[in-house]
Write a protein that holds these residues in place. Structure first.
Motif, PDB file in Angstrom:
ATOM      1  N   TRP A  37       0.853  -1.188   0.000  1.00 39.39           N
ATOM      2  CA  TRP A  37       0.000   0.000   0.000  1.00 39.39           C
ATOM      3  C   TRP A  37       0.885   1.232   0.000  1.00 39.39           C
ATOM      4  O   TRP A  37       1.910   1.262   0.676  1.00 39.39           O
ATOM      5  CB  TRP A  37      -0.914   0.009   1.226  1.00 39.39           C
ATOM      6  N   ARG A  76      -4.531  -6.917  -0.299  1.00 39.93           N
ATOM      7  CA  ARG A  76      -5.709  -7.246   0.492  1.00 39.93           C
ATOM      8  C   ARG A  76      -5.700  -6.365   1.738  1.00 39.93           C
ATOM      9  O   ARG A  76      -4.644  -6.051   2.245  1.00 39.93           O
ATOM     10  CB  ARG A  76      -5.681  -8.717   0.946  1.00 39.93           C
ATOM     11  N   ASP A  77      -6.823  -5.979   2.201  1.00 39.55           N
ATOM     12  CA  ASP A  77      -6.978  -5.232   3.450  1.00 39.55           C
ATOM     13  C   ASP A  77      -8.012  -4.142   3.225  1.00 39.55           C
ATOM     14  O   ASP A  77      -7.687  -3.003   2.892  1.00 39.55           O
ATOM     15  CB  ASP A  77      -5.660  -4.634   3.933  1.00 39.55           C
ATOM     16  N   ARG A  78      -9.255  -4.493   3.395  1.00 33.78           N
ATOM     17  CA  ARG A  78     -10.365  -3.562   3.160  1.00 33.78           C
ATOM     18  C   ARG A  78     -10.251  -2.322   4.045  1.00 33.78           C
ATOM     19  O   ARG A  78     -10.564  -1.225   3.608  1.00 33.78           O
ATOM     20  CB  ARG A  78     -11.681  -4.307   3.415  1.00 33.78           C
ATOM     21  N   GLU A  79      -9.800  -2.493   5.269  1.00 36.23           N
ATOM     22  CA  GLU A  79      -9.635  -1.337   6.161  1.00 36.23           C
ATOM     23  C   GLU A  79      -8.654  -0.347   5.581  1.00 36.23           C
ATOM     24  O   GLU A  79      -8.859   0.855   5.623  1.00 36.23           O
ATOM     25  CB  GLU A  79      -9.127  -1.782   7.530  1.00 36.23           C
ATOM     26  N   ARG A  80      -7.568  -0.862   5.037  1.00 28.89           N
ATOM     27  CA  ARG A  80      -6.539   0.005   4.464  1.00 28.89           C
ATOM     28  C   ARG A  80      -7.094   0.760   3.251  1.00 28.89           C
ATOM     29  O   ARG A  80      -6.842   1.944   3.071  1.00 28.89           O
ATOM     30  CB  ARG A  80      -5.323  -0.841   4.081  1.00 28.89           C
ATOM     31  N   GLU A  81      -7.870   0.056   2.400  1.00 33.17           N
ATOM     32  CA  GLU A  81      -8.483   0.704   1.239  1.00 33.17           C
ATOM     33  C   GLU A  81      -9.349   1.881   1.681  1.00 33.17           C
ATOM     34  O   GLU A  81      -9.277   2.968   1.117  1.00 33.17           O
ATOM     35  CB  GLU A  81      -9.375  -0.285   0.475  1.00 33.17           C
ATOM     36  N   LEU A  82     -10.175   1.639   2.677  1.00 35.60           N
ATOM     37  CA  LEU A  82     -11.071   2.691   3.161  1.00 35.60           C
ATOM     38  C   LEU A  82     -10.297   3.867   3.740  1.00 35.60           C
ATOM     39  O   LEU A  82     -10.632   5.022   3.493  1.00 35.60           O
ATOM     40  CB  LEU A  82     -12.037   2.117   4.195  1.00 35.60           C
ATOM     41  N   LYS A  83      -9.248   3.581   4.476  1.00 33.53           N
ATOM     42  CA  LYS A  83      -8.433   4.652   5.057  1.00 33.53           C
ATOM     43  C   LYS A  83      -7.755   5.485   3.969  1.00 33.53           C
ATOM     44  O   LYS A  83      -7.723   6.706   4.050  1.00 33.53           O
ATOM     45  CB  LYS A  83      -7.393   4.076   6.017  1.00 33.53           C
ATOM     46  N   TRP A  86     -10.388   7.609   2.206  1.00 29.60           N
ATOM     47  CA  TRP A  86     -10.827   8.696   3.071  1.00 29.60           C
ATOM     48  C   TRP A  86      -9.750   9.761   3.185  1.00 29.60           C
ATOM     49  O   TRP A  86     -10.021  10.951   3.153  1.00 29.60           O
ATOM     50  CB  TRP A  86     -11.221   8.158   4.440  1.00 29.60           C
ATOM     51  N   TRP A  87      -8.481   9.323   3.264  1.00 24.99           N
ATOM     52  CA  TRP A  87      -7.383  10.281   3.336  1.00 24.99           C
ATOM     53  C   TRP A  87      -7.342  11.123   2.066  1.00 24.99           C
ATOM     54  O   TRP A  87      -7.180  12.339   2.114  1.00 24.99           O
ATOM     55  CB  TRP A  87      -6.062   9.540   3.542  1.00 24.99           C
TER      56      TRP A  87
END
Length: 179
Positions: A37, A76-83, A86-87
């Motif tokens: 990422w 992979r890592d949906r939380e990271r995508e969202l962060k 949003w950033w």
């Protein structure tokens, strides 16, 4: 990775925007070298404010935007995508309390919904070994009545190439029906 945004106010920006943050090399290396990422401080992205050239996409006192954030395939890592999304939204919009809608579509979504290899939205790489006639064939080698069309096949990526691919496949099907 895509982020779709509905905003309850107008922006004073053009339709097309390219935002380069921090050190471009860090984002570039996350795509090709390290396949991770991108660091939030160096994330770069493209923003399309569709409502600037097509006012029918939303009410006149609002904006419709989408963000394209390049990321390495297979992450992979949906939380990271969202962060990350949003950033990017916060960085571009400033005040985010006017965000009415936010939908993130990342590598896992491309893989699940479109069966895109490793979640990539753009197909094969543009390397010498994956160019023009070296791309996968239009006709399946094992299943003779199965044909492939689109960005992953010959002749390649982009709307004109995909249309040409469809024309070539339709010609192959017609030719093989006669035989």
């Amino acid at each position: 990775m895509l982020a779709y945004v509905g905003l309850r106010r107008k922006l004073d920006v053009p339709h097309h925007n390219i935002v380069v943050n921090g050190k471009w090399e860090e984002h570039f290396n996350s795509l090709f070298g390290q396949k991770r990422w991108p660091p939030p401080s160096s994330i770069s992205y493209y923003v399309s404010v569709r409502s600037k050239s097509d006012p029918t996409v939303c009410p006149e006192d609002r904006e419709a935007l989408f963000f394209l954030i390049p990321v390495a395939p297979g992450l992979r890592d949906r939380e990271r995508e969202l962060k990350l999304a949003w950033w990017a939204v916060q960085d571009f919009l400033g005040e985010v309390e006017d965000v009415e809608f936010l939908k993130v579509f990342g590598p896992e979504d491309f893989e699940r919904d479109y069966h895109a290899y490793m979640g990539t939205a753009f197909g094969l790489a543009h390397t010498l070994s994956q160019t023009a006639s070296l791309r996968p064939p239009l006709r399946n080698r094992r299943l003779r009545n199965l044909y492939h069309v689109g960005q992953y096949t010959h002749p390649g990526v982009g709307v004109p190439m995909v249309v040409i691919s469809a024309q070539l496949v339709s010609g192959l099907i017609l030719k093989n029906q006669k035989n």
